[in-house]
Design a protein around this motif. Structure first.
Motif, mmCIF file in Angstrom:
data_model
loop_
_atom_site.group_PDB
_atom_site.id
_atom_site.type_symbol
_atom_site.label_atom_id
_atom_site.label_comp_id
_atom_site.label_asym_id
_atom_site.label_seq_id
_atom_site.Cartn_x
_atom_site.Cartn_y
_atom_site.Cartn_z
ATOM 1 N N ILE A 98 0.848 -1.194 0.000
ATOM 2 C CA ILE A 98 0.000 0.000 0.000
ATOM 3 C C ILE A 98 0.884 1.244 0.000
ATOM 4 O O ILE A 98 1.799 1.377 0.816
ATOM 5 N N LEU A 99 0.593 2.163 -0.905
ATOM 6 C CA LEU A 99 1.275 3.454 -0.976
ATOM 7 C C LEU A 99 0.270 4.545 -0.621
ATOM 8 O O LEU A 99 -0.801 4.616 -1.213
ATOM 9 N N HIS A 100 0.627 5.399 0.337
ATOM 10 C CA HIS A 100 -0.315 6.375 0.882
ATOM 11 C C HIS A 100 0.254 7.780 0.723
ATOM 12 O O HIS A 100 1.248 8.137 1.359
ATOM 13 N N PHE A 101 -0.367 8.586 -0.135
ATOM 14 C CA PHE A 101 0.062 9.967 -0.365
ATOM 15 C C PHE A 101 -0.585 10.898 0.658
ATOM 16 O O PHE A 101 -1.775 10.773 0.971
ATOM 17 N N SER A 102 0.187 11.851 1.163
ATOM 18 C CA SER A 102 -0.303 12.854 2.125
ATOM 19 C C SER A 102 -1.205 12.210 3.177
ATOM 20 O O SER A 102 -2.400 12.506 3.257
ATOM 21 N N PRO A 103 -0.645 11.348 4.002
ATOM 22 C CA PRO A 103 -1.474 10.478 4.846
ATOM 23 C C PRO A 103 -2.136 11.192 6.019
ATOM 24 O O PRO A 103 -1.510 11.979 6.723
ATOM 25 N N ASP A 104 -3.396 10.892 6.214
ATOM 26 C CA ASP A 104 -4.090 11.248 7.445
ATOM 27 C C ASP A 104 -3.398 10.503 8.579
ATOM 28 O O ASP A 104 -3.161 9.298 8.492
ATOM 29 N N SER A 105 -3.052 11.205 9.669
ATOM 30 C CA SER A 105 -2.238 10.600 10.726
ATOM 31 C C SER A 105 -2.939 9.431 11.407
ATOM 32 O O SER A 105 -2.300 8.431 11.743
ATOM 33 N N SER A 106 -4.254 9.533 11.603
ATOM 34 C CA SER A 106 -4.973 8.443 12.273
ATOM 35 C C SER A 106 -4.959 7.179 11.427
ATOM 36 O O SER A 106 -4.784 6.067 11.934
ATOM 37 N N LEU A 107 -5.132 7.343 10.115
ATOM 38 C CA LEU A 107 -5.142 6.190 9.212
ATOM 39 C C LEU A 107 -3.736 5.596 9.080
ATOM 40 O O LEU A 107 -3.572 4.369 9.065
ATOM 41 N N MET A 108 -2.736 6.453 9.012
ATOM 42 C CA MET A 108 -1.357 5.977 8.917
ATOM 43 C C MET A 108 -0.987 5.161 10.158
ATOM 44 O O MET A 108 -0.396 4.073 10.049
ATOM 45 N N LYS A 109 -1.336 5.649 11.337
ATOM 46 C CA LYS A 109 -1.033 4.921 12.569
ATOM 47 C C LYS A 109 -1.777 3.595 12.613
ATOM 48 O O LYS A 109 -1.238 2.586 13.088
ATOM 49 N N CYS A 151 -4.897 8.241 -2.455
ATOM 50 C CA CYS A 151 -4.564 9.575 -2.952
ATOM 51 C C CYS A 151 -5.749 10.510 -2.689
ATOM 52 O O CYS A 151 -6.539 10.799 -3.572
ATOM 53 N N LEU A 152 -5.854 10.966 -1.457
ATOM 54 C CA LEU A 152 -6.994 11.780 -1.031
ATOM 55 C C LEU A 152 -6.587 13.241 -0.895
ATOM 56 O O LEU A 152 -5.662 13.574 -0.156
ATOM 57 N N HIS A 153 -7.272 14.113 -1.605
ATOM 58 C CA HIS A 153 -7.037 15.552 -1.558
ATOM 59 C C HIS A 153 -5.567 15.887 -1.847
ATOM 60 O O HIS A 153 -4.914 16.624 -1.118
ATOM 61 N N VAL A 154 -5.099 15.321 -2.948
ATOM 62 C CA VAL A 154 -3.725 15.530 -3.409
ATOM 63 C C VAL A 154 -3.709 16.141 -4.806
ATOM 64 O O VAL A 154 -3.002 17.116 -5.071
ATOM 65 N N LEU A 155 -4.507 15.598 -5.718
ATOM 66 C CA LEU A 155 -4.398 15.945 -7.137
ATOM 67 C C LEU A 155 -4.743 17.393 -7.435
ATOM 68 O O LEU A 155 -4.258 17.954 -8.420
ATOM 69 N N GLU A 156 -5.581 18.003 -6.604
ATOM 70 C CA GLU A 156 -5.921 19.413 -6.821
ATOM 71 C C GLU A 156 -4.741 20.342 -6.549
ATOM 72 O O GLU A 156 -4.796 21.535 -6.855
ATOM 73 N N HIS A 157 -3.639 19.796 -6.008
ATOM 74 C CA HIS A 157 -2.417 20.572 -5.743
ATOM 75 C C HIS A 157 -1.391 20.419 -6.873
ATOM 76 O O HIS A 157 -0.375 21.113 -6.864
ATOM 77 N N ILE A 158 -1.628 19.510 -7.813
ATOM 78 C CA ILE A 158 -0.621 19.118 -8.801
ATOM 79 C C ILE A 158 -0.841 19.847 -10.123
ATOM 80 O O ILE A 158 -1.896 19.707 -10.750
ATOM 81 N N MET A 159 0.167 20.608 -10.553
ATOM 82 C CA MET A 159 0.026 21.376 -11.788
ATOM 83 C C MET A 159 -0.226 20.457 -12.989
ATOM 84 O O MET A 159 -1.157 20.655 -13.752
ATOM 85 N N ASP A 160 0.618 19.453 -13.187
ATOM 86 C CA ASP A 160 0.454 18.547 -14.322
ATOM 87 C C ASP A 160 -0.194 17.266 -13.815
ATOM 88 O O ASP A 160 0.480 16.266 -13.544
ATOM 89 N N ASP A 161 -1.501 17.283 -13.693
ATOM 90 C CA ASP A 161 -2.179 16.107 -13.144
ATOM 91 C C ASP A 161 -2.133 14.921 -14.103
ATOM 92 O O ASP A 161 -2.197 13.769 -13.674
ATOM 93 N N HIS A 162 -1.983 15.174 -15.398
ATOM 94 C CA HIS A 162 -1.893 14.063 -16.356
ATOM 95 C C HIS A 162 -0.669 13.204 -16.063
ATOM 96 O O HIS A 162 -0.738 11.960 -16.113
ATOM 97 N N LEU A 163 0.450 13.840 -15.732
ATOM 98 C CA LEU A 163 1.651 13.087 -15.364
ATOM 99 C C LEU A 163 1.404 12.266 -14.103
ATOM 100 O O LEU A 163 1.876 11.135 -13.988
ATOM 101 N N ALA A 164 0.659 12.839 -13.154
ATOM 102 C CA ALA A 164 0.340 12.111 -11.924
ATOM 103 C C ALA A 164 -0.519 10.882 -12.230
ATOM 104 O O ALA A 164 -0.286 9.795 -11.677
ATOM 105 N N PHE A 165 -1.507 11.034 -13.113
ATOM 106 C CA PHE A 165 -2.361 9.895 -13.478
ATOM 107 C C PHE A 165 -1.525 8.787 -14.134
ATOM 108 O O PHE A 165 -1.691 7.605 -13.817
ATOM 109 N N LEU A 166 -0.634 9.171 -15.046
ATOM 110 C CA LEU A 166 0.217 8.197 -15.709
ATOM 111 C C LEU A 166 1.118 7.472 -14.707
ATOM 112 O O LEU A 166 1.336 6.258 -14.799
ATOM 113 N N GLU A 167 1.636 8.223 -13.743
ATOM 114 C CA GLU A 167 2.534 7.643 -12.746
ATOM 115 C C GLU A 167 1.787 6.684 -11.834
ATOM 116 O O GLU A 167 2.286 5.594 -11.511
#
Length: 255
Positions: A98-109, A151-167
C-alpha cells in the motif's frame, strides 16, 4: 444541568482548537491537538456515532470549521474512516503493498499497528508526517510495485495532473486500485494556469495551494484517458450515519 455543562466543555474544546489552528504553525498545532484530544475526548463519550479506526463511540464528533467531523480520540476524519471501512470490506490482507500519499495521521497509525503488508507513506511537501517525500508525477518507484495507492485531496495541488495519473497507473500492479478524492464542483473542471499567486488561487480555487477544482465527471474522464476503469465508492445510509463517513465521492480507479 449536567447536559449544559457537557455542552459548554465541548464548545470550549472545539473553539480552542479552531483558535490555535489559525495562529500556530502546522507542526506545532498537530502536536498540540493530539495532547488536547488525549485529555478531553472523554467529554464526547456517548453512543450516537462510532469511530471505526480507534474503536470508540461518542455522542458526536468534533465539528471543525471546514466541516470535517473529527474523532475526538484519534483525530480521524470522514474520508479516513471511509477508506478504512472499504479496505476491510474487500479484505485488507489480500493486498500486500500500500502506498499512501499525504497520509491522514490516524489512518497511517492504524496501518502501522495492524497491517501486516508493506505500507509506505509519503508527502512531497513535508506538510504531513510521512516516511518518504515522493513526487507523485515521478515517484522513481518500480513499475507494478503497489497493489493499492491512496490519494486523497492531493491531485488538486498538482500542476500537471496528467503526469500524476500516468505515474499512478504505472506503479500499480495489474490488479491494483487507486482510491482518489478531491474537492468537487458541478459542471466542468475549473482551472487556469495564469492564476499563480496564493491570493488568486484562494479566490478562484478555494485554497491558496490548489491549482484547480475538479468536477467528479471531469476527474473520471481524465483518469479513464490513461486507462483506469472507474467505480464510485458507496456505503449504506446506516454506515454513513453511524460512522460519519465522507459525503464527498471517493473514486476507485482500477488498472
Amino acid at each position: 444541568m449536567l447536559i449544559l455543562i457537557q455542552k459548554m466543555k465541548i464548545n470550549f474544546y472545539e473553539k480552542s482548537l479552531t483558535f490555535f489552528k489559525l495562529f500556530l504553525p502546522d507542526n506545532i498545532y498537530r502536536k498540540l491537538k493530539s495532547t488536547i484530544r488525549s485529555l478531553t475526548y472523554g467529554i464526547y463519550k456517548g453512543n450516537n456515532v462510532w469511530c471505526n479506526i480507534c474503536g470508540t463511540s461518542f455522542k458526536k464528533f468534533f465539528l471543525a470549521a471546514n466541516g470535517n467531523e473529527i474523532c475526538p480520540r484519534c483525530g480521524s476524519i470522514g474520508r479516513a474512516r471511509s477508506i478504512w471501512m472499504y479496505l476491510n470490506s474487500i479484505g485488507l490482507d489480500n493486498y500486500k503493498t500500500i502506498l499512501h500519499f499525504s497520509p491522514d495521521s490516524s489512518l497511517m497509525k492504524k496501518f502501522k499497528n495492524v497491517y501486516s503488508g508493506h505500507y509506505l507513506s509519503t508527502d512531497y511537501s513535508s506538510e504531513f508526517e510521512a516516511e518518504a517525500n515522493l513526487d507523485i508525477t515521478d515517484t522513481q518507484l518500480p513499475d507494478n510495485s503497489f497493489q493499492v495507492a491512496i490519494c486523497l485531496h492531493v491531485l488538486e495541488h498538482i500542476m500537471d495532473d496528467h503526469l500524476a495519473f500516468l505515474e499512478l497507473y504505472r506503479i500499480l500492479t495489474p490488479d491494483g486500485i487507486c482510491l482518489i478524492q478531491t474537492p468537487y464542483k458541478e459542471g466542468e473542471i475549473y482551472e487556469d494556469k495564469n492564476l499563480v499567486t496564493e491570493s488568486e488561487r484562494l479566490i478562484h480555487f478555494g485554497q491558496k495551494d490548489h491549482v484547480r477544482v475538479y468536477s467528479y465527471n471531469g476527474l473520471k474522464e481524465r483518469l479513464e484517458e490513461v486507462g483506469f476503469k472507474i467505480e464510485k465508492l458507496t456505503f449504506s445510509e446506516l454506515d454513513i450515519k453511524k460512522y460519519k463517513l465522507s459525503n464527498s465521492p471517493i473514486i476507485i480507479a482500477r488498472k
